[in-house]
Write a protein that holds these residues in place. Structure first.
Motif, PDB file in Angstrom:
ATOM      1  N   PHE A  19      48.664  43.626  36.403  1.00 53.92           N
ATOM      2  CA  PHE A  19      49.304  44.927  36.536  1.00 53.92           C
ATOM      3  C   PHE A  19      50.760  44.740  36.113  1.00 53.92           C
ATOM      4  O   PHE A  19      51.611  44.363  36.913  1.00 53.92           O
ATOM      5  N   THR A  20      51.011  44.959  34.835  1.00 53.92           N
ATOM      6  CA  THR A  20      52.313  44.659  34.245  1.00 53.92           C
ATOM      7  C   THR A  20      53.469  45.418  34.892  1.00 53.92           C
ATOM      8  O   THR A  20      54.474  44.797  35.248  1.00 53.92           O
ATOM      9  N   PRO A  21      53.391  46.742  35.071  1.00 54.18           N
ATOM     10  CA  PRO A  21      54.544  47.436  35.667  1.00 54.18           C
ATOM     11  C   PRO A  21      54.905  46.913  37.063  1.00 54.18           C
ATOM     12  O   PRO A  21      56.067  46.827  37.409  1.00 54.18           O
ATOM     13  N   GLU A  22      53.895  46.543  37.835  1.00 50.28           N
ATOM     14  CA  GLU A  22      54.125  46.045  39.193  1.00 50.28           C
ATOM     15  C   GLU A  22      54.415  44.543  39.220  1.00 50.28           C
ATOM     16  O   GLU A  22      54.771  43.999  40.256  1.00 50.28           O
ATOM     17  N   LYS A  23      54.194  43.880  38.078  1.00 44.29           N
ATOM     18  CA  LYS A  23      54.366  42.430  37.949  1.00 44.29           C
ATOM     19  C   LYS A  23      53.522  41.674  38.977  1.00 44.29           C
ATOM     20  O   LYS A  23      53.980  40.773  39.657  1.00 44.29           O
ATOM     21  N   VAL A  24      52.255  42.082  39.049  1.00 43.16           N
ATOM     22  CA  VAL A  24      51.292  41.506  39.993  1.00 43.16           C
ATOM     23  C   VAL A  24      50.004  41.181  39.252  1.00 43.16           C
ATOM     24  O   VAL A  24      49.595  41.907  38.357  1.00 43.16           O
ATOM     25  N   VAL A  25      49.377  40.075  39.664  1.00 45.76           N
ATOM     26  CA  VAL A  25      48.055  39.703  39.177  1.00 45.76           C
ATOM     27  C   VAL A  25      47.113  39.740  40.367  1.00 45.76           C
ATOM     28  O   VAL A  25      47.425  39.161  41.416  1.00 45.76           O
ATOM     29  N   VAL A  26      45.979  40.415  40.233  1.00 46.47           N
ATOM     30  CA  VAL A  26      44.967  40.422  41.291  1.00 46.47           C
ATOM     31  C   VAL A  26      43.742  39.713  40.741  1.00 46.47           C
ATOM     32  O   VAL A  26      43.284  40.019  39.637  1.00 46.47           O
ATOM     33  N   THR A  27      43.237  38.749  41.501  1.00 43.91           N
ATOM     34  CA  THR A  27      42.060  37.998  41.076  1.00 43.91           C
ATOM     35  C   THR A  27      40.950  38.131  42.106  1.00 43.91           C
ATOM     36  O   THR A  27      41.188  38.521  43.256  1.00 43.91           O
ATOM     37  N   GLN A  28      39.738  37.793  41.664  1.00 44.26           N
ATOM     38  CA  GLN A  28      38.573  37.757  42.549  1.00 44.26           C
ATOM     39  C   GLN A  28      37.830  36.448  42.259  1.00 44.26           C
ATOM     40  O   GLN A  28      36.842  36.429  41.531  1.00 44.26           O
ATOM     41  N   PRO A  29      38.326  35.332  42.823  1.00 44.82           N
ATOM     42  CA  PRO A  29      37.699  34.041  42.532  1.00 44.82           C
ATOM     43  C   PRO A  29      36.265  33.935  43.066  1.00 44.82           C
ATOM     44  O   PRO A  29      35.425  33.274  42.469  1.00 44.82           O
TER      45      PRO A  29
END
Length: 163
Positions: free
Chosen positions: A86-96
């Protein structure tokens, strides 16, 4: 006859121009590193792509998710064994692992570039090749000196909420 010492006006002009240049540079740096909200309507923040290994669409914004002010996305948008940036929020969400969602800063700890893809279990930075684990944000490869910082998220129903 005595002569008055002459002043070298070139050095003075150089000093003034150097000072003006430094003030401009300081302003540009402070604008780039401000910690305020980076979301802007229609903007993508740092210009980094939001590509993932699963080919998910571009970065979602809270407004695009349609799930409230801090909602990032529905859980269905986060691919199993991968993630979404999520570029605008500067966050990466993963589901390992199925149903286990993790969030990390999207800012590489090496030189501050935004990561741009998730591939083969790693979050990848395009600038110098740093790679981070989708499981815990730890450094897997490259020059990054430390892991990606964990970010607080919660899953409410089918929504992933930042904060």
């Amino acid at each position: 006859m005595t002569q008055e010492p002459q002043r070298d006006t070139r050095a003075t002009r150089r000093g003034v121009l150097a000072g003006v240049g430094l003030v401009g540079l300081a302003g540009a740096i402070s604008a780039c590193t401000s910690s305020g909200s980076s979301s802007s309507p229609g903007g993508t923040g740092g210009g980094a792509s939001a590509a993932t290994s699963a080919g998910a669409p571009g970065a979602s914004t809270p407004a695009a998710a349609g799930n409230g002010a801090n909602a990032l996305a529905p859980t269905s948008e986060i691919p199993l064994g991968s993630g979404k940036i999520f570029t605008p929020e500067k966050v990466v969400v993963t589901q390992p692992v199925s149903g286990d969602f993790k969030a990390f800063s999207a800012v590489c700890t090496h030189m501050g570039c935004l990561v741009n893809q998730i591939s083969d279990g790693t979050i990848d930075c395009p600038c110098h090749g740093s790679q981070f684990s989708i499981k815990d944000g730890s450094v897997v490869g490259g020059p990054a000196p430390s892991p990606l910082a964990a970010q607080a998220i919660k899953v409410s129903g089918e929504r992933i909420i930042l904060g």
